[in-house]
Enzyme design. Structure first.
Site, PDB file in Angstrom:
ATOM      1  N   GLU A 126     -13.101  -4.499 -39.689  1.00 36.76           N
ATOM      2  CA  GLU A 126     -14.153  -4.080 -40.099  1.00 36.76           C
ATOM      3  C   GLU A 126     -15.532  -4.515 -39.520  1.00 36.76           C
ATOM      4  O   GLU A 126     -16.472  -3.864 -39.345  1.00 36.76           O
ATOM      5  CB  GLU A 126     -14.362  -3.584 -41.610  1.00 36.76           C
ATOM      6  N   TYR A 154     -21.658  -0.758 -46.237  1.00 37.69           N
ATOM      7  CA  TYR A 154     -20.409  -0.035 -45.865  1.00 37.69           C
ATOM      8  C   TYR A 154     -19.083  -0.813 -45.587  1.00 37.69           C
ATOM      9  O   TYR A 154     -17.944  -0.523 -46.014  1.00 37.69           O
ATOM     10  CB  TYR A 154     -20.746   0.391 -44.237  1.00 37.69           C
ATOM     11  N   ASP A 196     -19.939   5.623 -43.578  1.00 36.11           N
ATOM     12  CA  ASP A 196     -20.677   5.247 -42.275  1.00 36.11           C
ATOM     13  C   ASP A 196     -21.136   6.502 -41.540  1.00 36.11           C
ATOM     14  O   ASP A 196     -21.418   7.527 -42.436  1.00 36.11           O
ATOM     15  CB  ASP A 196     -19.413   4.461 -41.424  1.00 36.11           C
ATOM     16  N   CYS A 227     -15.435  16.706 -36.270  1.00 40.07           N
ATOM     17  CA  CYS A 227     -16.700  17.053 -36.577  1.00 40.07           C
ATOM     18  C   CYS A 227     -17.930  16.010 -35.805  1.00 40.07           C
ATOM     19  O   CYS A 227     -18.599  15.124 -36.553  1.00 40.07           O
ATOM     20  CB  CYS A 227     -16.933  16.770 -38.018  1.00 40.07           C
ATOM     21  N   CYS A 261     -15.114  23.094 -34.309  1.00 38.16           N
ATOM     22  CA  CYS A 261     -14.976  23.635 -36.078  1.00 38.16           C
ATOM     23  C   CYS A 261     -13.536  24.449 -36.110  1.00 38.16           C
ATOM     24  O   CYS A 261     -13.015  24.273 -37.129  1.00 38.16           O
ATOM     25  CB  CYS A 261     -16.371  24.687 -36.176  1.00 38.16           C
ATOM     26  N   CYS A 288     -10.985  22.351 -37.390  1.00 38.94           N
ATOM     27  CA  CYS A 288     -11.447  21.454 -38.693  1.00 38.94           C
ATOM     28  C   CYS A 288     -10.643  22.136 -39.892  1.00 38.94           C
ATOM     29  O   CYS A 288     -10.838  23.251 -40.233  1.00 38.94           O
ATOM     30  CB  CYS A 288     -12.823  21.482 -39.025  1.00 38.94           C
ATOM     31  N   CYS A 313     -17.251  24.827 -45.153  1.00 44.32           N
ATOM     32  CA  CYS A 313     -18.460  24.270 -44.645  1.00 44.32           C
ATOM     33  C   CYS A 313     -19.443  25.057 -44.522  1.00 44.32           C
ATOM     34  O   CYS A 313     -19.196  26.421 -44.018  1.00 44.32           O
ATOM     35  CB  CYS A 313     -17.809  23.741 -43.486  1.00 44.32           C
TER      36      CYS A 313
HETATM   37  N1  ADE Z   1     -15.117   2.386 -38.094  1.00 45.24           N
HETATM   38  C1  ADE Z   1     -15.001   1.761 -39.167  1.00 45.24           C
HETATM   39  N2  ADE Z   1     -13.852   1.426 -39.972  1.00 45.24           N
HETATM   40  C2  ADE Z   1     -12.936   2.098 -39.485  1.00 45.24           C
HETATM   41  C3  ADE Z   1     -11.634   2.107 -39.583  1.00 45.24           C
HETATM   42  N3  ADE Z   1     -11.315   1.501 -40.591  1.00 45.24           N
HETATM   43  N4  ADE Z   1     -11.122   2.903 -38.762  1.00 45.24           N
HETATM   44  C4  ADE Z   1     -11.808   3.446 -37.688  1.00 45.24           C
HETATM   45  N5  ADE Z   1     -12.818   3.366 -37.313  1.00 45.24           N
HETATM   46  C5  ADE Z   1     -13.628   2.720 -38.082  1.00 45.24           C
END
Ligand code: ADE
Length: 271
Positions: free
Chosen positions: A35, A115, A133, A181, A188, A191, A197
């Site tokens: 992350e 986040y 995010d 998206c 779309c 999706c 939506c």
């Molecule tokens: N961007 C941020 N965290 C992520 C994750 N766990 N998998 C893919 N993209 C990401």
């Protein structure tokens, strides 16, 4: 989003979610490493760095005990090298005090923002919290056909979470935003949420986020800083061909302030 729509999203994820190496584990250490790497870098670029980094520093104790110069060497090329320093400081805090398991506890670690704390809490500790995010924000805003301030968006995301499925839901929304998206060319027709939506088919029409006229990357301080760290990693002099000395000095000042280099009387070195 009704429970039925959340269910559709989870089913879509089972068939279409991206298979990414950090998703094969619920161990907090690789989840945190991934992350932090993903904060400013796209998943495809992160993969080889993630695998090498874990090979070199397989757990928080290895990372905490490593020379910082080695950590920067493993990070170099990924960019935003300050993330590597913060990650090592986080590993040291974890070795000293144990893993914080709550979102708030994770948030207190160096380099961990709202986040990242939510993502690690849900992926590693199964906390039932949304990780919002930019992808998640875009999906929810389009789905609802409205924008929300960050706190309200988070509440909305929390209301969408299917009970007990936060980790899968967070990955699913993230992947939908990254692959279907998308910001500029949403697909779309592919999706799973199209029936529910509010922006269906119109999602690409919103005013595009104005892109500030792009500076060439080579003209940014970030470029010079990255090149300087890379030179030191190789054991070379801290210089970058074609970059004027005033610019180099400014970049070195910044690196020193951030703790990425140490200046001694007759040399510059990694910490
Ligand atoms: N961007 C941020 N965290 C992520 C994750 N766990 N998998 C893919 N993209 C990401």
């Amino acid at each position: 989003m009704s429970a039925a729509v959340a269910g559709r999203l989870l089913r879509w994820y089972e068939g279409h979610g991206r298979s990414l190496p950090w998703r094969a584990t619920r161990e907090p250490y690789p989840v945190l490493v991934s992350e932090v790497m993903l904060q400013q870098t796209q998943a495809a670029r992160v993969i080889p760095f993630f695998e090498r980094f874990l090979g070199r520093f397989p757990d928080e104790a290895a990372l905490a005990g490593a020379p910082t110069a080695d950590v920067l060497a493993a990070w170099s090329g990924l960019g935003y090298n300050r993330r590597a320093l913060a990650l090592q400081r986080a590993a040291r805090a974890i070795v000293a005090h144990g893993w914080p398991r709550s979102e708030a506890g994770l948030r207190a670690l160096p380099g961990v923002g709202p986040y990242t704390a939510a993502a690690v809490a849900s992926f590693a500790f199964d906390a039932q919290v949304p990780a919002v995010d930019t992808n998640t924000r875009r999906v929810i805003e389009r789905l609802d056909g409205r924008r929300r301030a960050p706190a309200a968006l988070r509440r909305r995301a929390a209301a969408l979470l299917p009970a007990g499925r936060a980790a899968a839901f967070n990955h699913a929304v993230m992947d939908l935003g990254a692959t279907v998206c998308t910001a500029r060319a949403p697909r779309c027709a592919a999706c799973p949420l199209r029936d529910a939506c509010r922006s269906r088919g119109r999602a690409g029409d919103e005013a595009p986020t104005p892109r500030s006229p792009r500076m060439r990357f080579e003209d940014t301080d970030r470029y010079v800083r990255g090149r300087l760290v890379a030179a030191l990693v190789r054991g070379d002099e801290p210089s970058v061909p074609g970059v004027a000395s005033a610019r180099l000095r400014r970049a070195l000042d910044g690196l020193e302030r951030d703790g990425l280099i140490v200046r001694e009387a007759d040399r510059v070195r990694l910490p």
